[in-house]
Enzyme design. Structure first.
Site, mmCIF file in Angstrom:
data_model
loop_
_atom_site.group_PDB
_atom_site.id
_atom_site.type_symbol
_atom_site.label_atom_id
_atom_site.label_comp_id
_atom_site.label_asym_id
_atom_site.label_seq_id
_atom_site.Cartn_x
_atom_site.Cartn_y
_atom_site.Cartn_z
ATOM 1 N N PRO A 1 1.562 -3.113 -0.083
ATOM 2 C CA PRO A 1 0.843 -4.270 -0.602
ATOM 3 C C PRO A 1 -0.149 -3.944 -1.718
ATOM 4 O O PRO A 1 -0.821 -2.912 -1.684
ATOM 5 C CB PRO A 1 0.103 -4.817 0.627
ATOM 6 C CG PRO A 1 0.060 -3.683 1.583
ATOM 7 C CD PRO A 1 1.303 -2.886 1.341
ATOM 8 N N ASN A 2 -0.199 -4.856 -2.664
ATOM 9 C CA ASN A 2 -1.147 -4.836 -3.792
ATOM 10 C C ASN A 2 -0.812 -3.811 -4.868
ATOM 11 O O ASN A 2 -1.454 -3.790 -5.910
ATOM 12 C CB ASN A 2 -2.588 -4.638 -3.300
ATOM 13 C CG ASN A 2 -3.012 -5.713 -2.323
ATOM 14 O OD1 ASN A 2 -2.952 -6.887 -2.653
ATOM 15 N ND2 ASN A 2 -3.408 -5.331 -1.117
ATOM 16 N N ARG B 1 -5.776 -3.601 -11.072
ATOM 17 C CA ARG B 1 -6.439 -3.517 -9.772
ATOM 18 C C ARG B 1 -7.343 -2.283 -9.728
ATOM 19 O O ARG B 1 -6.849 -1.153 -9.774
ATOM 20 C CB ARG B 1 -5.371 -3.398 -8.693
ATOM 21 C CG ARG B 1 -5.911 -3.151 -7.316
ATOM 22 C CD ARG B 1 -4.813 -2.713 -6.357
ATOM 23 N NE ARG B 1 -5.381 -2.498 -5.055
ATOM 24 C CZ ARG B 1 -4.863 -1.751 -4.113
ATOM 25 N NH1 ARG B 1 -3.719 -1.123 -4.321
ATOM 26 N NH2 ARG B 1 -5.465 -1.626 -2.955
ATOM 27 N N TYR C 1 -7.590 3.455 -9.148
ATOM 28 C CA TYR C 1 -6.132 3.634 -9.136
ATOM 29 C C TYR C 1 -5.524 3.919 -10.513
ATOM 30 O O TYR C 1 -4.318 4.114 -10.612
ATOM 31 C CB TYR C 1 -5.474 2.393 -8.520
ATOM 32 C CG TYR C 1 -5.901 2.152 -7.087
ATOM 33 C CD1 TYR C 1 -5.641 3.103 -6.095
ATOM 34 C CD2 TYR C 1 -6.588 0.994 -6.706
ATOM 35 C CE1 TYR C 1 -6.031 2.906 -4.775
ATOM 36 C CE2 TYR C 1 -6.987 0.782 -5.390
ATOM 37 C CZ TYR C 1 -6.706 1.745 -4.433
ATOM 38 O OH TYR C 1 -7.097 1.556 -3.138
ATOM 39 N N ASN D 1 4.348 4.955 -0.496
ATOM 40 C CA ASN D 1 2.920 4.673 -0.587
ATOM 41 C C ASN D 1 2.706 3.387 0.218
ATOM 42 O O ASN D 1 2.918 2.286 -0.301
ATOM 43 C CB ASN D 1 2.470 4.477 -2.035
ATOM 44 C CG ASN D 1 0.955 4.264 -2.111
ATOM 45 O OD1 ASN D 1 0.297 4.045 -1.091
ATOM 46 N ND2 ASN D 1 0.404 4.321 -3.314
ATOM 47 N N ALA E 1 -2.413 -0.313 2.055
ATOM 48 C CA ALA E 1 -3.326 -0.631 3.171
ATOM 49 C C ALA E 1 -2.655 -0.489 4.537
ATOM 50 O O ALA E 1 -3.334 -0.209 5.541
ATOM 51 C CB ALA E 1 -3.881 -2.039 2.993
ATOM 52 N N GLU F 1 4.631 10.857 2.399
ATOM 53 C CA GLU F 1 3.602 9.820 2.214
ATOM 54 C C GLU F 1 2.799 10.184 0.966
ATOM 55 O O GLU F 1 2.397 11.337 0.817
ATOM 56 C CB GLU F 1 2.682 9.815 3.440
ATOM 57 C CG GLU F 1 1.475 8.882 3.326
ATOM 58 C CD GLU F 1 0.493 9.082 4.482
ATOM 59 O OE1 GLU F 1 0.737 9.930 5.377
ATOM 60 O OE2 GLU F 1 -0.551 8.402 4.464
ATOM 61 N N HIS G 1 -0.359 8.883 -1.946
ATOM 62 C CA HIS G 1 -1.448 7.973 -2.334
ATOM 63 C C HIS G 1 -1.945 8.369 -3.714
ATOM 64 O O HIS G 1 -2.034 9.564 -4.030
ATOM 65 C CB HIS G 1 -2.610 8.050 -1.340
ATOM 66 C CG HIS G 1 -2.208 7.666 0.037
ATOM 67 N ND1 HIS G 1 -2.056 6.349 0.415
ATOM 68 C CD2 HIS G 1 -1.877 8.414 1.114
ATOM 69 C CE1 HIS G 1 -1.659 6.310 1.679
ATOM 70 N NE2 HIS G 1 -1.533 7.549 2.130
ATOM 71 N N ARG H 1 -12.832 8.460 0.972
ATOM 72 C CA ARG H 1 -13.234 7.065 0.784
ATOM 73 C C ARG H 1 -13.817 6.476 2.074
ATOM 74 O O ARG H 1 -14.322 7.204 2.902
ATOM 75 C CB ARG H 1 -12.042 6.286 0.230
ATOM 76 C CG ARG H 1 -11.557 6.850 -1.113
ATOM 77 C CD ARG H 1 -10.400 6.077 -1.682
ATOM 78 N NE ARG H 1 -10.777 4.702 -1.944
ATOM 79 C CZ ARG H 1 -9.898 3.718 -2.168
ATOM 80 N NH1 ARG H 1 -8.594 3.987 -2.140
ATOM 81 N NH2 ARG H 1 -10.315 2.498 -2.406
HETATM 82 C C1 DQA Z 1 -3.677 3.735 -1.542
HETATM 83 C C2 DQA Z 1 -4.891 3.992 -0.649
HETATM 84 C C3 DQA Z 1 -5.021 2.915 0.411
HETATM 85 O O1 DQA Z 1 -6.172 3.153 1.222
HETATM 86 C C4 DQA Z 1 -5.182 1.546 -0.249
HETATM 87 O O2 DQA Z 1 -5.220 0.531 0.736
HETATM 88 C C5 DQA Z 1 -4.154 1.274 -1.274
HETATM 89 C C6 DQA Z 1 -3.720 2.347 -2.162
HETATM 90 C C7 DQA Z 1 -3.567 4.754 -2.702
HETATM 91 O O3 DQA Z 1 -2.499 4.862 -3.277
HETATM 92 O O4 DQA Z 1 -4.567 5.405 -3.032
HETATM 93 O O5 DQA Z 1 -3.725 0.138 -1.456
HETATM 94 O O6 DQA Z 1 -2.499 3.860 -0.754
#
Ligand code: DQA
Length: 146
Positions: A11-12, A19, A24, A72, A75, A96, A98, A105
């Site tokens: 998501p997002n 964003r 990011y 990735n 959240a 995984e 990020h 964080r």
């Molecule tokens: C994320 C880190 C997550 O905590 C966050 O909710 C994201 C992006 C990252 O790529 O740094 O949406 O996965």
């Protein structure tokens, strides 16, 4: 031999570029996809969804295709038993990734339910995390094919 890698984005991440760029970066998800395709070491499928169940379906589809997974989970990393279970249910290598370094964080980001179900984790390298994830996935596939 064709090596297949499925990138699964949560998501997002469709909002990358605008964003929280200070966290990011300024590259869009399409920019990152192009960067990955340019590497040329694997047959790439690149997907994104804001819906948890769709991400579960993407994990199953990768496994059915015999593809390694680079995910990735965004959240859902921190909340999703469904993604944990889906990754545990498949028999393909999974990485995984990020963009940020969640361990540095907020407290709620410091636990990954996904980490317990994947082969390994790469985080904190911005868009480079995707490239490193691809290299890891390709190496894992090659090791299995030996
Ligand atoms: C994320 C880190 C997550 O905590 C966050 O909710 C994201 C992006 C990252 O790529 O740094 O949406 O996965």
């Amino acid at each position: 031999m064709t090596l297949a890698v499925h990138f699964i984005n949560g998501p997002n991440l469709n909002r990358l570029g605008t964003r929280e760029p200070q966290v990011y970066g300024i590259q869009t998800l399409a920019d990152i996809e192009n960067m990955i395709r340019e590497v040329g070491t694997a047959d790439i499928t690149f997907r994104q969804s804001n819906v948890e169940g769709e991400l579960v379906n993407f994990i199953h589809a990768a496994a059915d295709a015999g593809a390694a997974i680079v995910i990735n989970p965004a959240a859902y990393t921190h909340t999703s038993v469904a993604l944990h279970d889906a990754l545990k249910s498949v028999d393909v290598p999974s990485v995984e990734i990020h963009l940020s370094q969640p361990a540095k964080r907020e407290t709620f980001r410091q636990r990954s339910l996904v980490a317990e179900a994947v082969t390994g984790t790469i985080s904190g390298f911005g868009a480079q995390s995707y490239i490193l994830g691809l290299h890891a996935a390709v190496n894992l596939l090659k090791a299995r094919k030996r």
